[in-house]
Design a protein around this motif. Structure first.
Motif, PDB file in Angstrom:
ATOM      1  N   ASN A   1     -12.528 -11.715 -18.711  1.00  0.00           N
ATOM      2  CA  ASN A   1     -11.910 -12.237 -17.158  1.00  0.00           C
ATOM      3  C   ASN A   1     -10.426 -12.584 -17.445  1.00  0.00           C
ATOM      4  O   ASN A   1     -10.942 -13.983 -18.750  1.00  0.00           O
ATOM      5  N   GLU A   2      -9.732 -12.239 -17.495  1.00  0.00           N
ATOM      6  CA  GLU A   2      -8.408 -12.369 -17.645  1.00  0.00           C
ATOM      7  C   GLU A   2      -7.976 -13.359 -16.831  1.00  0.00           C
ATOM      8  O   GLU A   2      -8.185 -13.825 -15.050  1.00  0.00           O
ATOM      9  N   PRO A   3      -7.747 -14.847 -16.891  1.00  0.00           N
ATOM     10  CA  PRO A   3      -6.834 -15.856 -16.062  1.00  0.00           C
ATOM     11  C   PRO A   3      -5.485 -15.692 -14.992  1.00  0.00           C
ATOM     12  O   PRO A   3      -5.055 -14.293 -15.086  1.00  0.00           O
ATOM     13  N   ILE A   4      -6.410 -15.891 -13.661  1.00  0.00           N
ATOM     14  CA  ILE A   4      -5.148 -15.657 -12.981  1.00  0.00           C
ATOM     15  C   ILE A   4      -4.370 -17.105 -12.384  1.00  0.00           C
ATOM     16  O   ILE A   4      -4.824 -18.416 -12.348  1.00  0.00           O
ATOM     17  N   ALA A   5      -3.132 -16.899 -12.293  1.00  0.00           N
ATOM     18  CA  ALA A   5      -2.448 -18.043 -11.968  1.00  0.00           C
ATOM     19  C   ALA A   5      -2.354 -18.388 -10.508  1.00  0.00           C
ATOM     20  O   ALA A   5      -2.534 -17.331  -9.121  1.00  0.00           O
TER      21      ALA A   5
ATOM     22  N   ALA B   1      12.416 -20.904  -7.748  1.00  0.00           N
ATOM     23  CA  ALA B   1      11.723 -22.382  -8.416  1.00  0.00           C
ATOM     24  C   ALA B   1      10.301 -21.764  -8.324  1.00  0.00           C
ATOM     25  O   ALA B   1       9.312 -21.753  -9.218  1.00  0.00           O
ATOM     26  N   VAL B   2       9.633 -20.891  -8.125  1.00  0.00           N
ATOM     27  CA  VAL B   2       8.631 -20.045  -7.315  1.00  0.00           C
ATOM     28  C   VAL B   2       8.400 -18.859  -8.314  1.00  0.00           C
ATOM     29  O   VAL B   2       6.946 -18.859  -9.274  1.00  0.00           O
ATOM     30  N   ALA B   3       9.318 -18.529  -8.593  1.00  0.00           N
ATOM     31  CA  ALA B   3       9.530 -16.834  -9.408  1.00  0.00           C
ATOM     32  C   ALA B   3       9.235 -17.594 -11.568  1.00  0.00           C
ATOM     33  O   ALA B   3       9.194 -17.482 -12.055  1.00  0.00           O
ATOM     34  N   GLU B   4      10.150 -18.928 -11.119  1.00  0.00           N
ATOM     35  CA  GLU B   4       9.689 -19.664 -12.942  1.00  0.00           C
ATOM     36  C   GLU B   4       8.433 -20.172 -13.020  1.00  0.00           C
ATOM     37  O   GLU B   4       7.665 -19.655 -14.225  1.00  0.00           O
ATOM     38  N   ILE B   5       7.440 -20.452 -11.357  1.00  0.00           N
ATOM     39  CA  ILE B   5       6.177 -20.926 -12.088  1.00  0.00           C
ATOM     40  C   ILE B   5       5.274 -20.055 -12.239  1.00  0.00           C
ATOM     41  O   ILE B   5       4.531 -19.682 -13.214  1.00  0.00           O
ATOM     42  N   LEU B   6       5.627 -18.573 -11.568  1.00  0.00           N
ATOM     43  CA  LEU B   6       4.876 -17.034 -12.045  1.00  0.00           C
ATOM     44  C   LEU B   6       5.122 -16.679 -13.474  1.00  0.00           C
ATOM     45  O   LEU B   6       4.578 -16.477 -13.897  1.00  0.00           O
ATOM     46  N   ARG B   7       6.671 -16.670 -13.995  1.00  0.00           N
ATOM     47  CA  ARG B   7       6.840 -16.870 -14.906  1.00  0.00           C
ATOM     48  C   ARG B   7       5.894 -17.322 -15.741  1.00  0.00           C
ATOM     49  O   ARG B   7       5.455 -16.397 -16.833  1.00  0.00           O
ATOM     50  N   ARG B   8       5.751 -18.794 -15.826  1.00  0.00           N
ATOM     51  CA  ARG B   8       5.242 -19.980 -16.780  1.00  0.00           C
ATOM     52  C   ARG B   8       3.739 -19.333 -16.819  1.00  0.00           C
ATOM     53  O   ARG B   8       2.777 -19.164 -18.229  1.00  0.00           O
ATOM     54  N   GLY B   9       3.467 -19.080 -15.605  1.00  0.00           N
ATOM     55  CA  GLY B   9       1.813 -18.458 -15.770  1.00  0.00           C
ATOM     56  C   GLY B   9       1.610 -16.647 -16.176  1.00  0.00           C
ATOM     57  O   GLY B   9       0.640 -17.098 -17.069  1.00  0.00           O
ATOM     58  N   MET B  10       2.749 -16.152 -16.222  1.00  0.00           N
ATOM     59  CA  MET B  10       2.281 -14.518 -17.473  1.00  0.00           C
ATOM     60  C   MET B  10       2.035 -15.419 -18.587  1.00  0.00           C
ATOM     61  O   MET B  10       1.801 -13.910 -19.675  1.00  0.00           O
ATOM     62  N   GLU B  11       3.419 -16.409 -19.149  1.00  0.00           N
ATOM     63  CA  GLU B  11       3.341 -16.653 -20.717  1.00  0.00           C
ATOM     64  C   GLU B  11       1.931 -16.640 -20.528  1.00  0.00           C
ATOM     65  O   GLU B  11       1.469 -16.962 -21.758  1.00  0.00           O
ATOM     66  N   GLN B  12       0.762 -17.431 -20.160  1.00  0.00           N
ATOM     67  CA  GLN B  12      -0.034 -17.891 -20.156  1.00  0.00           C
ATOM     68  C   GLN B  12      -0.808 -16.308 -19.887  1.00  0.00           C
ATOM     69  O   GLN B  12      -2.536 -16.934 -20.298  1.00  0.00           O
ATOM     70  N   GLY B  13      -0.991 -15.445 -19.711  1.00  0.00           N
ATOM     71  CA  GLY B  13      -1.507 -14.904 -20.212  1.00  0.00           C
ATOM     72  C   GLY B  13      -2.181 -13.951 -18.608  1.00  0.00           C
ATOM     73  O   GLY B  13      -3.123 -13.444 -18.349  1.00  0.00           O
ATOM     74  N   CYS B  14      -1.126 -14.854 -17.337  1.00  0.00           N
ATOM     75  CA  CYS B  14      -2.375 -14.393 -16.157  1.00  0.00           C
ATOM     76  C   CYS B  14      -1.597 -12.667 -16.024  1.00  0.00           C
ATOM     77  O   CYS B  14      -0.445 -12.602 -16.371  1.00  0.00           O
ATOM     78  N   ARG B  15      -2.457 -11.934 -15.691  1.00  0.00           N
ATOM     79  CA  ARG B  15      -1.939 -10.346 -15.137  1.00  0.00           C
ATOM     80  C   ARG B  15      -1.889 -10.910 -13.401  1.00  0.00           C
ATOM     81  O   ARG B  15      -1.356  -9.659 -13.639  1.00  0.00           O
TER      82      ARG B  15
END
Length: 216
Positions: A2-6, A55-69
């Motif tokens: 169950n990988e996290p979802i941003a 701004a939104v791209a940066e937020i999505l990148r933060r999510g990816m850094e936290q394991g969101c795919r």
């Protein structure tokens, strides 16, 4: 696994609503609110395109850094104001938004009503629906004050009454609408209270978004 979802949304309240939708479906969401409140989110949505995208791209990148795919955008108006299709390709990150649901549903109807949080959301839903089905007749309304009532925790029955939402739904029905789109992710909060006071069926994109996420 169950990988996290941003989960991106306009404010902390609807972001946590999105996380809760995932939790009830057995999925894990990590919250990423874009703005502090509904008025700030409306102001964000009218910023220059490049500024919003960055701004939104940066937020999505933060999510990816936290394991969101994958990502869920739990905000109709932000889905309309930001080009998530472009960001998804740029970041190679699958993104599901309410617009994906409306695009798929458009062909099933001849006439629909839409209640959105603001004009950005209403315009985006209109554009999505009519691109998918140019013959569709639409009636629309904006109700940011109802969003503010949800944020304030007002009881669903009280806010439906105070904002005349049942009367609005009845007007849509009198115009021939086959269904009323709850075009803001704050609005499922009062869905049951509104459904109890109108005969017009309500379209809430939550279940279909979950289906799309599972299929990614």
């Amino acid at each position: 696994m169950n990988e996290p979802i941003a989960v991106l949304a306009g404010t902390p309240v609807d972001t946590w609503m999105g996380v809760e939708v995932l939790r009830k479906a057995g999925l894990t969401g990590i919250p990423f609110p874009v703005s502090e409140d509904p008025r700030a989110q409306t102001a964000f949505q009218i910023l220059p395109e490049a500024e919003k995208q960055a701004a939104v791209a940066e937020i999505l990148r933060r999510g990816m850094e936290q394991g969101c795919r994958k990502a869920l955008v739990y905000c109709n108006s932000m889905s309309a104001a930001v080009d998530f299709s472009s960001l998804s390709k740029q970041l190679r990150l699958p993104v599901v938004t309410p617009m994906d649901v409306y695009r798929r549903a458009a062909g099933a109807y001849r006439r629909l009503g839409v209640i959105a949080a603001n004009a950005q959301g209403l315009a985006g839903i209109e554009r999505t629906l009519l691109t998918a089905n140019p013959q569709l007749d639409l009636y629309g309304a904006c109700a940011l004050p109802a969003v503010l009532s949800v944020e304030a925790g007002e009881l669903p029955e009280e806010l439906v009454e105070r904002h005349h939402l049942a009367a609005l739904a009845d007007w849509f029905q009198s115009c021939g609408a086959e269904k009323l789109i709850l075009g803001c992710t704050h609005f499922p909060y009062f869905k049951a209270a509104l459904a109890a006071r109108t005969r017009l069926p309500l379209l809430d994109p939550d279940e279909e978004m979950l289906s799309l996420l599972r299929g990614l």
